[in-house]
Design a protein around this motif. Structure first.
Motif, PDB file in Angstrom:
ATOM      1  N   TYR A   1      -2.551   5.657   2.627  1.00  0.00           N
ATOM      2  CA  TYR A   1      -1.379   6.379   2.111  1.00  0.00           C
ATOM      3  C   TYR A   1      -1.682   7.207   0.865  1.00  0.00           C
ATOM      4  CZ  TYR A   1       1.161   3.187   5.186  1.00  0.00           C
ATOM      5  OH  TYR A   1       1.609   2.477   6.280  1.00  0.00           O
ATOM      6  N   GLN A   2      -2.959   7.298   0.453  1.00  0.00           N
ATOM      7  CA  GLN A   2      -3.332   8.058  -0.731  1.00  0.00           C
ATOM      8  C   GLN A   2      -4.007   9.367  -0.316  1.00  0.00           C
ATOM      9  OE1 GLN A   2      -2.979   7.242  -4.011  1.00  0.00           O
ATOM     10  NE2 GLN A   2      -2.154   5.178  -3.780  1.00  0.00           N
ATOM     11  N   VAL A   3      -3.480  10.488  -0.807  1.00  0.00           N
ATOM     12  CA  VAL A   3      -4.144  11.771  -0.595  1.00  0.00           C
ATOM     13  C   VAL A   3      -5.365  11.809  -1.502  1.00  0.00           C
ATOM     14  CG1 VAL A   3      -3.908  14.269  -0.692  1.00  0.00           C
ATOM     15  CG2 VAL A   3      -1.941  12.864  -0.053  1.00  0.00           C
ATOM     16  N   LYS A   4      -6.534  12.115  -0.925  1.00  0.00           N
ATOM     17  CA  LYS A   4      -7.788  12.057  -1.681  1.00  0.00           C
ATOM     18  C   LYS A   4      -7.855  13.143  -2.748  1.00  0.00           C
ATOM     19  CE  LYS A   4     -10.372   9.979   2.148  1.00  0.00           C
ATOM     20  NZ  LYS A   4     -11.521  10.138   3.082  1.00  0.00           N
ATOM     21  N   SER A   5      -8.728  12.921  -3.714  1.00  0.00           N
ATOM     22  CA  SER A   5      -8.809  13.788  -4.891  1.00  0.00           C
ATOM     23  C   SER A   5      -9.158  15.230  -4.532  1.00  0.00           C
ATOM     24  CB  SER A   5      -9.839  13.229  -5.867  1.00  0.00           C
ATOM     25  OG  SER A   5      -9.955  14.050  -7.005  1.00  0.00           O
ATOM     26  N   HIS A   6     -10.122  15.420  -3.617  1.00  0.00           N
ATOM     27  CA  HIS A   6     -10.526  16.796  -3.295  1.00  0.00           C
ATOM     28  C   HIS A   6      -9.391  17.549  -2.607  1.00  0.00           C
ATOM     29  CE1 HIS A   6     -11.034  16.316   1.115  1.00  0.00           C
ATOM     30  NE2 HIS A   6     -11.356  15.072   0.822  1.00  0.00           N
ATOM     31  N   ALA A   7      -8.574  16.841  -1.809  1.00  0.00           N
ATOM     32  CA  ALA A   7      -7.435  17.487  -1.156  1.00  0.00           C
ATOM     33  C   ALA A   7      -6.371  17.856  -2.183  1.00  0.00           C
ATOM     34  CB  ALA A   7      -6.855  16.563  -0.089  1.00  0.00           C
ATOM     35  N   ILE A   8      -6.192  17.008  -3.189  1.00  0.00           N
ATOM     36  CA  ILE A   8      -5.238  17.304  -4.257  1.00  0.00           C
ATOM     37  C   ILE A   8      -5.651  18.576  -4.994  1.00  0.00           C
ATOM     38  CG2 ILE A   8      -4.365  16.500  -6.485  1.00  0.00           C
ATOM     39  CD1 ILE A   8      -4.476  13.661  -5.409  1.00  0.00           C
ATOM     40  N   GLN A   9      -6.935  18.712  -5.287  1.00  0.00           N
ATOM     41  CA  GLN A   9      -7.416  19.915  -5.974  1.00  0.00           C
ATOM     42  C   GLN A   9      -7.200  21.161  -5.128  1.00  0.00           C
ATOM     43  OE1 GLN A   9     -11.274  19.734  -7.889  1.00  0.00           O
ATOM     44  NE2 GLN A   9     -11.183  17.489  -8.019  1.00  0.00           N
ATOM     45  N   ASP A  10      -7.475  21.059  -3.818  1.00  0.00           N
ATOM     46  CA  ASP A  10      -7.280  22.223  -2.944  1.00  0.00           C
ATOM     47  C   ASP A  10      -5.821  22.654  -2.923  1.00  0.00           C
ATOM     48  OD1 ASP A  10      -9.927  22.338  -2.309  1.00  0.00           O
ATOM     49  OD2 ASP A  10      -9.757  21.240  -0.425  1.00  0.00           O
ATOM     50  N   ILE A  11      -4.902  21.682  -2.830  1.00  0.00           N
ATOM     51  CA  ILE A  11      -3.480  22.010  -2.802  1.00  0.00           C
ATOM     52  C   ILE A  11      -3.068  22.635  -4.133  1.00  0.00           C
ATOM     53  CG2 ILE A  11      -1.159  20.999  -2.705  1.00  0.00           C
ATOM     54  CD1 ILE A  11      -2.297  18.919  -0.750  1.00  0.00           C
ATOM     55  N   CYS A  12      -3.558  22.092  -5.234  1.00  0.00           N
ATOM     56  CA  CYS A  12      -3.222  22.626  -6.553  1.00  0.00           C
ATOM     57  C   CYS A  12      -3.674  24.074  -6.693  1.00  0.00           C
ATOM     58  CB  CYS A  12      -3.865  21.752  -7.627  1.00  0.00           C
ATOM     59  SG  CYS A  12      -3.642  22.342  -9.318  1.00  0.00           S
ATOM     60  N   ASN A  13      -4.863  24.397  -6.190  1.00  0.00           N
ATOM     61  CA  ASN A  13      -5.435  25.729  -6.388  1.00  0.00           C
ATOM     62  C   ASN A  13      -4.964  26.753  -5.366  1.00  0.00           C
ATOM     63  OD1 ASN A  13      -7.037  25.041  -8.647  1.00  0.00           O
ATOM     64  ND2 ASN A  13      -8.616  24.163  -7.318  1.00  0.00           N
ATOM     65  N   LYS A  14      -4.608  26.311  -4.158  1.00  0.00           N
ATOM     66  CA  LYS A  14      -4.396  27.263  -3.069  1.00  0.00           C
ATOM     67  C   LYS A  14      -2.966  27.314  -2.544  1.00  0.00           C
ATOM     68  CE  LYS A  14      -9.194  26.625  -1.545  1.00  0.00           C
ATOM     69  NZ  LYS A  14     -10.081  26.136  -0.454  1.00  0.00           N
ATOM     70  N   GLN A  15      -2.253  26.190  -2.491  1.00  0.00           N
ATOM     71  CA  GLN A  15      -0.922  26.182  -1.872  1.00  0.00           C
ATOM     72  C   GLN A  15       0.146  26.383  -2.941  1.00  0.00           C
ATOM     73  OE1 GLN A  15      -2.207  22.982   1.555  1.00  0.00           O
ATOM     74  NE2 GLN A  15      -0.108  22.984   0.879  1.00  0.00           N
ATOM     75  N   GLN A  16       0.284  27.644  -3.378  1.00  0.00           N
ATOM     76  CA  GLN A  16       1.233  27.960  -4.442  1.00  0.00           C
ATOM     77  C   GLN A  16       2.335  28.899  -3.974  1.00  0.00           C
ATOM     78  OE1 GLN A  16      -1.061  29.478  -7.721  1.00  0.00           O
ATOM     79  NE2 GLN A  16      -2.129  27.533  -8.065  1.00  0.00           N
TER      80      GLN A  16
ATOM     81  N   ALA B   1       0.828  -1.209   0.000  1.00  0.00           N
ATOM     82  CA  ALA B   1       0.000   0.000   0.000  1.00  0.00           C
ATOM     83  C   ALA B   1       0.862   1.258   0.000  1.00  0.00           C
ATOM     84  CB  ALA B   1      -0.934  -0.015   1.213  1.00  0.00           C
ATOM     85  N   GLU B   2       1.924   1.246   0.776  1.00  0.00           N
ATOM     86  CA  GLU B   2       2.795   2.425   0.828  1.00  0.00           C
ATOM     87  C   GLU B   2       3.518   2.626  -0.507  1.00  0.00           C
ATOM     88  OE1 GLU B   2       5.833   4.546   4.000  1.00  0.00           O
ATOM     89  OE2 GLU B   2       5.374   2.413   4.193  1.00  0.00           O
ATOM     90  N   GLN B   3       3.806   1.533  -1.204  1.00  0.00           N
ATOM     91  CA  GLN B   3       4.435   1.626  -2.514  1.00  0.00           C
ATOM     92  C   GLN B   3       3.543   2.377  -3.501  1.00  0.00           C
ATOM     93  OE1 GLN B   3       7.265   1.060  -3.807  1.00  0.00           O
ATOM     94  NE2 GLN B   3       6.964   0.689  -5.987  1.00  0.00           N
ATOM     95  N   GLN B   4       2.225   2.314  -3.321  1.00  0.00           N
ATOM     96  CA  GLN B   4       1.273   2.969  -4.218  1.00  0.00           C
ATOM     97  C   GLN B   4       0.914   4.389  -3.788  1.00  0.00           C
ATOM     98  OE1 GLN B   4       0.563   1.420  -7.028  1.00  0.00           O
ATOM     99  NE2 GLN B   4       1.805  -0.300  -6.291  1.00  0.00           N
TER     100      GLN B   4
ATOM    101  N   ASP C   1      -8.050  13.541   5.059  1.00  0.00           N
ATOM    102  CA  ASP C   1      -7.840  13.675   3.614  1.00  0.00           C
ATOM    103  C   ASP C   1      -6.934  12.586   3.050  1.00  0.00           C
ATOM    104  OD1 ASP C   1      -9.416  15.925   3.527  1.00  0.00           O
ATOM    105  OD2 ASP C   1      -7.750  17.305   3.849  1.00  0.00           O
ATOM    106  N   VAL C   2      -6.506  11.663   3.907  1.00  0.00           N
ATOM    107  CA  VAL C   2      -5.593  10.593   3.480  1.00  0.00           C
ATOM    108  C   VAL C   2      -6.213   9.249   3.822  1.00  0.00           C
ATOM    109  CG1 VAL C   2      -3.285   9.613   3.693  1.00  0.00           C
ATOM    110  CG2 VAL C   2      -3.605  12.088   3.875  1.00  0.00           C
ATOM    111  N   GLU C   3      -6.172   8.332   2.869  1.00  0.00           N
ATOM    112  CA  GLU C   3      -6.684   6.980   3.099  1.00  0.00           C
ATOM    113  C   GLU C   3      -5.753   5.980   2.437  1.00  0.00           C
ATOM    114  OE1 GLU C   3     -10.737   4.284   2.362  1.00  0.00           O
ATOM    115  OE2 GLU C   3     -10.647   6.379   1.716  1.00  0.00           O
TER     116      GLU C   3
END
Length: 553
Positions: free
Chosen positions: A352-367, A252-255, A348-350
């Protein structure tokens, strides 16, 4: 159906299992578990950024030193399956579970050998302890003399052993006392020698098995790793269940879609950054009378993601790109000298995978400022896992400036130490009738010193901490990942370097075309973006890789 059989069915396919095709790097790393080189050889595989710590053990206890396979398999199993272990770095292009399974299988083979050797030590050694200690002292002196004088050491050591044998025969013939103790003294001289011959047969048989697996892995036959203790057959087998869960956790951690940027070391597991191309222009409306239609960074990234899926297609039937892996990555910055990493946690993590909505928030806001960053990655695993090419794309908007950055990362082949095949021990000897000529003579797989070493180690092999303290061990480089810890640079291999450099231009052009399309659809003047893109398209054809993570400030 019985409870036991039903329980076994739950856990799916039985181990052993083997990896599929294109697993040269995986099998090369797995072969280290079966090797019999000196364990200090692991230092030969160190690269510029990751060094293995070799702990020598006690100087007076050289006889307890492990070989490479023993030290490697124990260190890898403890690090990757141990309770409370620290997070691991993904091993792109390899299957770490296969490597760990081979380490477990090698440990099992050695444990079976050590159980037999322990029995021999009790029957032929412990019951005749005085004789055993004398013979061990002779062997220790022989080893010390051989190391102290490299030129004449071998001859002196042989003379010492012959003299000891002559004295033993003399002692047996001219016993200075009689009675029961005389017979016990004779047994003390003879039984350790009998035990040595017995132990030699056991060690030879095991050595052939280990070397056969080593050779088979490098030949590509993907010999199975037999780990029956990883498959529980009943609810009461808690150890087997824990091992099964540890292997599942490893997979799981490998993925995981979370990676770590360690300054000049690059992104751990993906290699250093060898090139960077940035397109940055102001967002101005195409029509001065109308405003730009609002859009987000994620809209640009999504368009780029869709277009990157078309990379494997082309107008000509000439091969071209194989199907790449396209993923969204969350990159966490760590210090260059950090010895551990911490993966994102929370709702936001399940697995070892960061969920899709958290990925979008980071992409749009944490720049800008602290925090994780989002990158879109397109990755190729080439040369049977020996070359990992990763192109990362990030989109940022600050004030009125939109920046699209494309960076190239490359991870080269595993060190040549892991790809060397076993060689039969040989020796050049002079012909008796033609002293000016020599011939090659095959030697036993296990020599006298090795038999003694294995026999002495066997009784305490059940307690690895003591064995490591006496003989030494290896500490794996941290943060640890099987693939990047022993990877060489790809630039010394002409075709690997070509593959890495050639991937940059098509990716850059697809990224720019997809981004400009989104800008045009949202009413942005794309003239400057197009001009800048054409300039970068020319610059990317410069065939020189650079250390883009090293800033000359």
């Amino acid at each position: 159906m019985t409870v036991e059989s039903g329980y076994a069915d739950i856990f799916g396919p039985q181990v052993p299992r083997t990896a599929g095709e294109g697993q040269t790097a995986t099998f090369a790393l797995a072969s280290a578990a079966y090797r019999d080189n000196p364990f200090q050889d692991i230092k030969k595989a160190d690269n510029e950024w990751h060094q293995t710590d070799v702990k020598e053990g006690r100087k007076w206890a050289r006889i307890f030193r492990p070989n490479l396979g023993e030290a490697f398999s124990r260190a890898v199993v403890d690090r990757m399956l141990g309770s409370g272990r620290k997070p691991l770095i993904q091993s792109f292009g390899t299957e770490p579970q296969v490597v760990v399974e081979h380490c477990l299988a090698a440990n099992n083979i050695r444990k079976a050998r050590d159980r037999m050797l322990s029995t021999i030590m009790v029957i032929c050694g412990l019951l005749f302890l005085p004789g055993l200690l004398v013979w061990l002292l002779i062997f220790q002196l022989r080893t010390t003399i051989g190391k102290a004088n490299e030129k004449r050491g071998s001859a002196l050591a042989t003379v010492l052993l012959v003299a000891a044998g002559a004295l033993a025969v003399l002692f047996l013939v001219k016993m200075p006392f009689g009675g029961l103790w005389a017979w016990y003294a004779r047994a003390c001289v003879v039984m350790p020698v009998v035990g040595w011959f017995w132990a030699k047969q056991v060690c030879e048989r095991t050595a052939k098995d280990l070397r056969g697996r080593w050779d088979s892995l490098l030949a590509g036959s993907s010999v199975g790793a037999k780990v029956p203790e990883a498959v529980p057959t009943s609810p009461s087998e808690t150890q087997a269940e824990q091992l099964r869960q540890s292997l599942a956790k490893l997979s799981a951690e490998q993925q995981s879609n979370s990676v770590f940027y360690a300054g000049p070391k690059g992104i751990l597991g993906m290699g250093t950054r060898w090139g960077s191309w940035q397109l940055a222009e102001d967002l101005t409306p195409a029509d001065p009378t109308r405003e730009i239609h609002p859009f987000r960074s994620w809209d640009v990234i999504r368009s780029i993601h869709d277009q990157l899926r078309m990379l494997e297609r082309g107008p000509l039937n000439t091969g071209g790109f194989p199907k790449p892996s396209i993923r969204h990555w969350i990159v966490t910055p760590i210090a260059e000298g950090a010895k551990a990493v911490s993966r994102p946690e929370g709702t936001d993590v399940e697995a070892y995978q960061v969920k899709s909505h958290a990925i979008q928030d980071i992409c749009n806001k944490q720049q800008f400022g602290s925090g994780d960053r989002h990158y879109l990655g397109v990755q190729w695993t080439l040369w049977d896992g020996q070359l990992i090419i990763t192109m990362l794309i990030t989109v940022t908007v600050l004030h009125e400036t939109l920046r699209i950055e494309v960076t190239g990362h490359a991870l080269g082949p595993v060190n040549g130490l892991f790809t060397t095949k076993p060689e039969t021990p040989t020796k050049e000897v002079t012909k008796s009738l033609k002293p000016w000529e020599s011939r090659t003579v095959k030697l036993p797989l296990v020599n006298s010193d090795e038999v003694v070493r294995l026999a002495v180690r066997a009784p305490i092999s059940w307690y690895p901490p003591l064995l490591n303290w006496l003989g030494g061990t290896i500490a794996l480089p941290e943060p640890f990942g099987l693939r990047h810890a022993w990877a060489d640079q790809p630039w010394r291999h002409r075709f690997m370097a070509d593959d890495a450099l050639r991937a940059a231009t098509p990716v850059l052009r697809v990224v720019h075309a997809a981004a400009i399309k989104v800008l045009a659809e949202n009413g942005v003047d794309t003239e400057k973006f197009g001009a800048r893109s054409a300039f970068l398209s020319t610059a990317v054809q410069d065939p020189t890789p650079r250390k883009a993570d090293v800033y000359d400030a």
